[in-house]
Design a protein around this motif. Structure first.
Motif, PDB file in Angstrom:
ATOM      1  N   MET A  66       8.685  -5.461  -4.006  1.00 50.63           N
ATOM      2  CA  MET A  66       7.339  -5.062  -4.416  1.00 50.63           C
ATOM      3  C   MET A  66       6.432  -4.949  -3.194  1.00 50.63           C
ATOM      4  N   TYR A  67       5.507  -3.992  -3.277  1.00 48.99           N
ATOM      5  CA  TYR A  67       4.448  -3.898  -2.265  1.00 48.99           C
ATOM      6  C   TYR A  67       3.115  -3.712  -2.989  1.00 48.99           C
ATOM      7  N   ARG A  68       2.124  -4.502  -2.581  1.00 53.83           N
ATOM      8  CA  ARG A  68       0.789  -4.425  -3.182  1.00 53.83           C
ATOM      9  C   ARG A  68      -0.249  -4.276  -2.083  1.00 53.83           C
ATOM     10  N   THR A  69      -1.110  -3.285  -2.232  1.00 55.60           N
ATOM     11  CA  THR A  69      -2.251  -3.139  -1.332  1.00 55.60           C
ATOM     12  C   THR A  69      -3.513  -3.251  -2.184  1.00 55.60           C
ATOM     13  N   ASP A  80      21.044   2.405 -15.766  1.00 57.06           N
ATOM     14  CA  ASP A  80      21.279   1.046 -16.238  1.00 57.06           C
ATOM     15  C   ASP A  80      20.901  -0.014 -15.211  1.00 57.06           C
ATOM     16  N   GLY A  81      20.915   0.342 -13.933  1.00 57.51           N
ATOM     17  CA  GLY A  81      20.689  -0.661 -12.905  1.00 57.51           C
ATOM     18  C   GLY A  81      19.377  -0.569 -12.157  1.00 57.51           C
ATOM     19  N   LEU A  82      18.606   0.519 -12.345  1.00 55.75           N
ATOM     20  CA  LEU A  82      17.409   0.720 -11.532  1.00 55.75           C
ATOM     21  C   LEU A  82      16.184   0.956 -12.402  1.00 55.75           C
ATOM     22  N   PHE A  83      15.154   0.147 -12.156  1.00 53.98           N
ATOM     23  CA  PHE A  83      13.870   0.273 -12.841  1.00 53.98           C
ATOM     24  C   PHE A  83      12.783   0.341 -11.775  1.00 53.98           C
ATOM     25  N   ILE A  84      11.869   1.304 -11.900  1.00 59.93           N
ATOM     26  CA  ILE A  84      10.765   1.436 -10.954  1.00 59.93           C
ATOM     27  C   ILE A  84       9.450   1.326 -11.712  1.00 59.93           C
ATOM     28  N   GLY A  85       8.427   0.815 -11.035  1.00 59.92           N
ATOM     29  CA  GLY A  85       7.145   0.655 -11.703  1.00 59.92           C
ATOM     30  C   GLY A  85       5.976   0.790 -10.753  1.00 59.92           C
ATOM     31  N   TYR A  86       4.823   1.103 -11.327  1.00 61.90           N
ATOM     32  CA  TYR A  86       3.595   1.289 -10.549  1.00 61.90           C
ATOM     33  C   TYR A  86       2.412   0.816 -11.387  1.00 61.90           C
ATOM     34  N   SER A  87       1.401   0.295 -10.697  1.00 63.55           N
ATOM     35  CA  SER A  87       0.155  -0.050 -11.378  1.00 63.55           C
ATOM     36  C   SER A  87      -1.035   0.263 -10.484  1.00 63.55           C
ATOM     37  N   TYR A  88      -2.150   0.554 -11.117  1.00 67.06           N
ATOM     38  CA  TYR A  88      -3.415   0.775 -10.413  1.00 67.06           C
ATOM     39  C   TYR A  88      -4.459  -0.154 -11.019  1.00 67.06           C
ATOM     40  N   ASP A  89      -5.149  -0.920 -10.167  1.00 62.25           N
ATOM     41  CA  ASP A  89      -6.201  -1.823 -10.606  1.00 62.25           C
ATOM     42  C   ASP A  89      -7.552  -1.255 -10.208  1.00 62.25           C
ATOM     43  N   ALA A  90      -8.458  -1.164 -11.146  1.00 58.49           N
ATOM     44  CA  ALA A  90      -9.848  -0.780 -10.866  1.00 58.49           C
ATOM     45  C   ALA A  90     -10.701  -2.039 -10.894  1.00 58.49           C
ATOM     46  N   ASP A  91     -11.361  -2.323  -9.809  1.00 57.67           N
ATOM     47  CA  ASP A  91     -12.139  -3.551  -9.674  1.00 57.67           C
ATOM     48  C   ASP A  91     -13.372  -3.508 -10.569  1.00 57.67           C
ATOM     49  N   THR A  92     -13.653  -4.619 -11.245  1.00 55.24           N
ATOM     50  CA  THR A  92     -14.844  -4.715 -12.089  1.00 55.24           C
ATOM     51  C   THR A  92     -15.855  -5.716 -11.528  1.00 55.24           C
ATOM     52  N   SER A  93     -15.543  -6.292 -10.368  1.00 50.24           N
ATOM     53  CA  SER A  93     -16.460  -7.248  -9.747  1.00 50.24           C
ATOM     54  C   SER A  93     -17.421  -6.512  -8.814  1.00 50.24           C
ATOM     55  N   LYS A  94     -18.268  -7.272  -8.120  1.00 48.23           N
ATOM     56  CA  LYS A  94     -19.219  -6.669  -7.188  1.00 48.23           C
ATOM     57  C   LYS A  94     -18.524  -5.981  -6.023  1.00 48.23           C
ATOM     58  N   LEU A  95     -17.272  -6.368  -5.745  1.00 50.88           N
ATOM     59  CA  LEU A  95     -16.526  -5.729  -4.665  1.00 50.88           C
ATOM     60  C   LEU A  95     -16.190  -4.268  -4.972  1.00 50.88           C
ATOM     61  N   ASN A 116     -14.638  -0.739  -2.421  1.00 53.01           N
ATOM     62  CA  ASN A 116     -13.213  -0.397  -2.384  1.00 53.01           C
ATOM     63  C   ASN A 116     -12.895   0.592  -3.489  1.00 53.01           C
ATOM     64  N   SER A 117     -11.724   1.228  -3.370  1.00 55.27           N
ATOM     65  CA  SER A 117     -11.313   2.233  -4.351  1.00 55.27           C
ATOM     66  C   SER A 117     -10.134   1.758  -5.194  1.00 55.27           C
ATOM     67  N   GLY A 118     -10.006   0.446  -5.373  1.00 55.08           N
ATOM     68  CA  GLY A 118      -8.983  -0.079  -6.259  1.00 55.08           C
ATOM     69  C   GLY A 118      -7.780  -0.632  -5.517  1.00 55.08           C
ATOM     70  N   SER A 119      -6.786  -1.065  -6.294  1.00 55.33           N
ATOM     71  CA  SER A 119      -5.573  -1.686  -5.754  1.00 55.33           C
ATOM     72  C   SER A 119      -4.346  -0.990  -6.331  1.00 55.33           C
ATOM     73  N   HIS A 120      -3.283  -0.914  -5.519  1.00 51.23           N
ATOM     74  CA  HIS A 120      -2.043  -0.257  -5.921  1.00 51.23           C
ATOM     75  C   HIS A 120      -0.876  -1.232  -5.783  1.00 51.23           C
ATOM     76  N   GLU A 121       0.064  -1.102  -6.702  1.00 54.08           N
ATOM     77  CA  GLU A 121       1.256  -1.960  -6.669  1.00 54.08           C
ATOM     78  C   GLU A 121       2.465  -1.129  -7.103  1.00 54.08           C
ATOM     79  N   ILE A 122       3.538  -1.204  -6.342  1.00 53.22           N
ATOM     80  CA  ILE A 122       4.760  -0.470  -6.674  1.00 53.22           C
ATOM     81  C   ILE A 122       5.947  -1.408  -6.515  1.00 53.22           C
ATOM     82  N   PHE A 123       6.954  -1.254  -7.381  1.00 51.08           N
ATOM     83  CA  PHE A 123       8.125  -2.118  -7.270  1.00 51.08           C
ATOM     84  C   PHE A 123       9.394  -1.375  -7.664  1.00 51.08           C
ATOM     85  N   LEU A 124      10.512  -1.898  -7.201  1.00 50.05           N
ATOM     86  CA  LEU A 124      11.857  -1.467  -7.581  1.00 50.05           C
ATOM     87  C   LEU A 124      12.634  -2.692  -8.031  1.00 50.05           C
ATOM     88  N   ARG A 125      13.389  -2.564  -9.111  1.00 51.36           N
ATOM     89  CA  ARG A 125      14.252  -3.647  -9.567  1.00 51.36           C
ATOM     90  C   ARG A 125      15.660  -3.114  -9.779  1.00 51.36           C
TER      91      ARG A 125
END
Length: 310
Positions: free
Chosen positions: A57-60, A266-281, A285-294
């Motif tokens: 996984m990598y998250r920025t 059967d053996g490979l799953f990939i995923g992605y998510s995008y977070d939109a900040d709701t705090s004062k920050l 910033n323009s949000g957060s990204h996360e991607i993974f391979l399993r």
């Protein structure tokens, strides 16, 4: 226009360090896909898929904010025979501002059958942390301050943790403390700058079969540590024809997220998510990204269904 480094996260880090001896709320890395990255926070999950499981996984986080957190994680876990014993390893690199930390963990778990449906897995975790702090990356108000006179290089701190993971083909509930020991993360000129304290995790989820082609899984994660607000993650995912995953998540008073995944084979799953900040920050910033391979590599002891959904 980018905000100057001194008033972005690097400066925030400076203010944290300048707060001297009472920095007790240092948080562990956060993950939106916590339901797939489970061994990182609960060693009891190790081996529960019944296969050799390789996860990356990598998250920025907070994109556009200088010095914002970036986290990379790799984990491997597998059954160690057909006697309920499992093992695994984790590596995490977590960077924020002037700090970079490498963590290496070894997990050991033992699962027992409670009945025909449920198993309970007991897990132990041993971790080695190596911390680097490069003060030259900070805009320091007083460059002659002795607290910032010498960089920190590969400061070693060991730790131990444990977790319980109750699960079936349709549901799971876990409780864990990845780090039991309170450790001083760095000291300079006799001044304690940061301290790592115990983080408590509670997580769970349930899979509902809405019809033969559609599954629905609500899930939650609660994280608490002394000196910081309780963090609550609520997630809802749909699995369509055992291939496509779509969902949404809400992190209490912090962000909303969109999630997607695809079972390539059967053996490979990939995923992605995008977070939109709701705090004062969110203004900086323009949000957060996360991607993974399993990768699930089937072995002779068991064959997990790719549709287990966690």
């Amino acid at each position: 226009m980018k905000i100057r480094k001194g008033i972005q996260l690097g400066a925030l880090l400076s203010m944290v360090m300048l707060s001297a001896s009472d920095m007790y709320g240092q948080q562990d890395p956060m993950y939106t896909h916590y339901m797939y990255n489970t061994t990182n926070i609960n060693p009891g999950y190790s081996g529960t898929r019944g296969v050799l499981n390789v996860f990356g996984m990598y998250r920025t986080q907070w994109v556009g904010l200088d010095g914002a957190p970036q986290t990379a994680n790799i984990s491997i876990d597998t059954p160690l025979g057909d006697n309920g014993l499992s093992g695994g390893i984790n590596y995490t690199n977590d960077r924020i501002g002037a700090m970079s930390e490498n963590s290496f963990s070894v997990n050991l778990a033992y699962a027992v059958d409670l009945n025909d449906s449920y198993k309970l897995s007991f897990g132990l975790k041993g971790t080695a942390n190596l911390l680097d702090v490069d003060y030259t990356k900070l805009d320091i108000y007083n460059p002659d301050d002795p607290k910032f006179g010498e960089n920190i290089n590969n400061k070693f701190n060991p730790n131990i943790g444990a977790g319980l993971f109750l699960y079936s083909d349709k549901s799971y509930l876990g409780v864990s403390v990845p780090n039991f020991l309170t450790t001083d993360r760095s000291q300079n000129e006799g001044t304690e700058l940061m301290r790592q304290k115990m983080h408590f995790y509670l997580m769970g989820g349930y899979v509902f079969d809405l019809n033969p082609s559609l599954k629905f899984k609500p899930a939650f994660l609660v994280k608490t540590v002394s000196g910081a607000p309780v963090q609550v993650d609520l997630t809802a995912n749909f699995l369509i024809v055992d291939k496509f995953t779509i969902g949404a998540a809400y992190r209490w008073d912090s962000s909303v997220s969109a999630l997607a995944g695809f079972q390539v084979n059967d053996g490979l799953f990939i995923g992605y998510s995008y977070d939109a900040d709701t705090s004062k920050l969110s203004r900086y910033n323009s949000g957060s990204h996360e991607i993974f391979l399993r990768f699930d590599l089937f072995n002779k002891y068991n064959k997990v269904s790719t549709a287990r959904f966690f």
